[in-house]
Design a protein around this motif. Sequence first.
Motif, PDB file in Angstrom:
ATOM      1  N   ALA A  33      -0.882   4.612   0.896  1.00 14.55           N
ATOM      2  CA  ALA A  33      -1.013   4.118  -0.486  1.00 14.55           C
ATOM      3  C   ALA A  33       0.344   4.088  -1.186  1.00 14.55           C
ATOM      4  N   ARG A  34       1.266   4.917  -0.741  1.00 18.09           N
ATOM      5  CA  ARG A  34       2.620   4.906  -1.311  1.00 18.09           C
ATOM      6  C   ARG A  34       3.466   3.786  -0.708  1.00 18.09           C
ATOM      7  N   LEU A  35       3.073   3.284   0.451  1.00 14.27           N
ATOM      8  CA  LEU A  35       3.907   2.334   1.183  1.00 14.27           C
ATOM      9  C   LEU A  35       3.330   0.930   1.279  1.00 14.27           C
ATOM     10  N   SER A  36       2.025   0.795   1.243  1.00  8.94           N
ATOM     11  CA  SER A  36       1.350  -0.480   1.502  1.00  8.94           C
ATOM     12  C   SER A  36       1.427  -1.438   0.324  1.00  8.94           C
ATOM     13  N   PRO A  37       1.522  -2.734   0.606  1.00 10.83           N
ATOM     14  CA  PRO A  37       1.484  -3.715  -0.477  1.00 10.83           C
ATOM     15  C   PRO A  37       0.083  -3.928  -1.054  1.00 10.83           C
ATOM     16  N   GLU A  38      -0.978  -3.468  -0.376  1.00 13.90           N
ATOM     17  CA  GLU A  38      -2.350  -3.668  -0.868  1.00 13.90           C
ATOM     18  C   GLU A  38      -3.049  -2.376  -1.258  1.00 13.90           C
ATOM     19  N   LEU A  39      -2.957  -1.364  -0.433  1.00 17.97           N
ATOM     20  CA  LEU A  39      -3.677  -0.117  -0.671  1.00 17.97           C
ATOM     21  C   LEU A  39      -3.021   0.643  -1.821  1.00 17.97           C
ATOM     22  N   ARG A  40      -3.809   1.001  -2.817  1.00 21.34           N
ATOM     23  CA  ARG A  40      -3.270   1.659  -4.012  1.00 21.34           C
ATOM     24  C   ARG A  40      -3.559   3.148  -4.085  1.00 21.34           C
ATOM     25  N   ARG A  41      -4.779   3.565  -3.668  1.00 19.90           N
ATOM     26  CA  ARG A  41      -5.090   4.995  -3.669  1.00 19.90           C
ATOM     27  C   ARG A  41      -6.235   5.258  -2.710  1.00 19.90           C
ATOM     28  N   VAL A  42      -6.325   6.498  -2.257  1.00 15.71           N
ATOM     29  CA  VAL A  42      -7.372   6.916  -1.331  1.00 15.71           C
ATOM     30  C   VAL A  42      -7.882   8.283  -1.741  1.00 15.71           C
ATOM     31  N   ALA A  43      -9.092   8.606  -1.306  1.00 11.73           N
ATOM     32  CA  ALA A  43      -9.667   9.924  -1.555  1.00 11.73           C
ATOM     33  C   ALA A  43     -10.694  10.212  -0.465  1.00 11.73           C
ATOM     34  N   VAL A  53     -13.100  13.277  13.318  1.00 12.64           N
ATOM     35  CA  VAL A  53     -13.970  12.174  13.703  1.00 12.64           C
ATOM     36  C   VAL A  53     -15.242  12.241  12.861  1.00 12.64           C
ATOM     37  N   GLY A  54     -15.585  11.111  12.250  1.00 12.65           N
ATOM     38  CA  GLY A  54     -16.754  11.024  11.387  1.00 12.65           C
ATOM     39  C   GLY A  54     -16.462  11.227   9.912  1.00 12.65           C
ATOM     40  N   ALA A  55     -15.297  11.784   9.585  1.00 13.26           N
ATOM     41  CA  ALA A  55     -14.927  11.981   8.172  1.00 13.26           C
ATOM     42  C   ALA A  55     -14.701  10.614   7.531  1.00 13.26           C
ATOM     43  N   ARG A  56     -15.057  10.533   6.247  1.00  8.06           N
ATOM     44  CA  ARG A  56     -14.910   9.267   5.522  1.00  8.06           C
ATOM     45  C   ARG A  56     -13.983   9.416   4.321  1.00  8.06           C
ATOM     46  N   PHE A  57     -13.319   8.301   3.990  1.00  7.17           N
ATOM     47  CA  PHE A  57     -12.479   8.248   2.798  1.00  7.17           C
ATOM     48  C   PHE A  57     -12.584   6.873   2.176  1.00  7.17           C
ATOM     49  N   GLU A  58     -12.400   6.830   0.862  1.00  9.63           N
ATOM     50  CA  GLU A  58     -12.437   5.538   0.181  1.00  9.63           C
ATOM     51  C   GLU A  58     -11.024   5.079  -0.109  1.00  9.63           C
ATOM     52  N   GLY A  59     -10.869   3.768  -0.081  1.00  7.54           N
ATOM     53  CA  GLY A  59      -9.591   3.157  -0.406  1.00  7.54           C
ATOM     54  C   GLY A  59      -9.775   2.164  -1.530  1.00  7.54           C
ATOM     55  N   HIS A  60      -8.827   2.150  -2.443  1.00 11.30           N
ATOM     56  CA  HIS A  60      -8.840   1.182  -3.544  1.00 11.30           C
ATOM     57  C   HIS A  60      -7.653   0.259  -3.340  1.00 11.30           C
ATOM     58  N   ASN A  61      -7.947  -1.052  -3.337  1.00 19.18           N
ATOM     59  CA  ASN A  61      -6.971  -2.058  -2.965  1.00 19.18           C
ATOM     60  C   ASN A  61      -6.761  -3.057  -4.089  1.00 19.18           C
ATOM     61  N   SER A  62      -5.585  -3.679  -4.080  1.00 22.94           N
ATOM     62  CA  SER A  62      -5.253  -4.643  -5.115  1.00 22.94           C
ATOM     63  C   SER A  62      -4.333  -5.710  -4.549  1.00 22.94           C
ATOM     64  N   ARG A  63      -4.572  -6.947  -4.988  1.00 24.30           N
ATOM     65  CA  ARG A  63      -3.716  -8.083  -4.659  1.00 24.30           C
ATOM     66  C   ARG A  63      -3.629  -8.952  -5.896  1.00 24.30           C
ATOM     67  N   ALA A  64      -2.541  -9.637  -6.056  1.00 25.60           N
ATOM     68  CA  ALA A  64      -2.359 -10.497  -7.228  1.00 25.60           C
ATOM     69  C   ALA A  64      -3.338 -11.665  -7.246  1.00 25.60           C
ATOM     70  N   ASP A  65      -3.772 -12.142  -6.083  1.00 23.59           N
ATOM     71  CA  ASP A  65      -4.594 -13.342  -6.018  1.00 23.59           C
ATOM     72  C   ASP A  65      -6.095 -13.099  -5.944  1.00 23.59           C
ATOM     73  N   MET A  66      -6.540 -11.842  -6.128  1.00 26.00           N
ATOM     74  CA  MET A  66      -7.973 -11.561  -6.098  1.00 26.00           C
ATOM     75  C   MET A  66      -8.291 -10.274  -6.849  1.00 26.00           C
ATOM     76  N   PRO A  67      -9.548 -10.109  -7.265  1.00 26.78           N
ATOM     77  CA  PRO A  67      -9.920  -8.881  -7.973  1.00 26.78           C
ATOM     78  C   PRO A  67      -9.760  -7.651  -7.070  1.00 26.78           C
ATOM     79  N   ASP A  68      -9.520  -6.497  -7.689  1.00 25.27           N
ATOM     80  CA  ASP A  68      -9.401  -5.249  -6.935  1.00 25.27           C
ATOM     81  C   ASP A  68     -10.695  -4.992  -6.167  1.00 25.27           C
ATOM     82  N   TRP A  69     -10.591  -4.247  -5.064  1.00 25.98           N
ATOM     83  CA  TRP A  69     -11.775  -3.930  -4.283  1.00 25.98           C
ATOM     84  C   TRP A  69     -11.667  -2.526  -3.692  1.00 25.98           C
ATOM     85  N   ARG A  70     -12.843  -2.004  -3.314  1.00 20.30           N
ATOM     86  CA  ARG A  70     -12.952  -0.670  -2.727  1.00 20.30           C
ATOM     87  C   ARG A  70     -13.548  -0.798  -1.335  1.00 20.30           C
ATOM     88  N   THR A  71     -13.068   0.037  -0.432  1.00 16.16           N
ATOM     89  CA  THR A  71     -13.627   0.118   0.913  1.00 16.16           C
ATOM     90  C   THR A  71     -13.921   1.581   1.216  1.00 16.16           C
TER      91      THR A  71
END
Length: 192
Positions: A33-43, A53-71
């Motif tokens: 999240a500190r280095l990527s051009p898209e990924l902004r934060r994770v938890a 193995v099996g652990a999950r985390f969410e990522g919050h992403n951003s790009r200038a040409d589309m609305p922010d999204w979560r994965t």
Amino acid sequence: MRYSDGPGTQCEVFVGAPVERVWELVTDIGLPARLSPELRRVAWLGGADAPAVGARFEGHNSRADMPDWRTVSEVTELTGSDDGTADGPGPDGPDGRCVFAWGVMDVDGRYGEPVSDLGGALARWRFELTPENGGTRLLQSVVIGPGRSGASLVIDAKPELEERIVDFRLNELRTGMTTTLEGIKSLAEQER
């Protein structure tokens, strides 16, 4: 190449630091999240606080040409650690290679139906670390699909351009991976 073919790409770099140091950096999910051009934060999710193995985390992403999204991502492989956690690499086969991999899902249904299992992952990411000449050969790779992603929306709108859209997205991902790998290299080498 078509999206349904599961296209992918990879980048690699030699890091003048031991595998143990590079492993510490690549298994820190907050670092990209500190280095990527898209990924902004994770938890971490579900009480997890480190890769397993099996652990999950969410990522919050951003790009200038589309609305922010979560994965939501799920760790799919963590080899090279003695106890199956990210506490430190240990031997994993004859070449001492370590792997940290995860699948990314669109649990919010941003690109179609919500996906919460890895069979519908929109991408699969992987770091491989191999000892080399006192340092580390670090490879990052990604395979996109089979689940729907932002690229799917663009392909839906212009199906005749699918191969160009896939190529464009793979080029974007290579650019992001190069930035991430160079950032890891810089951090690992300056702290030696």
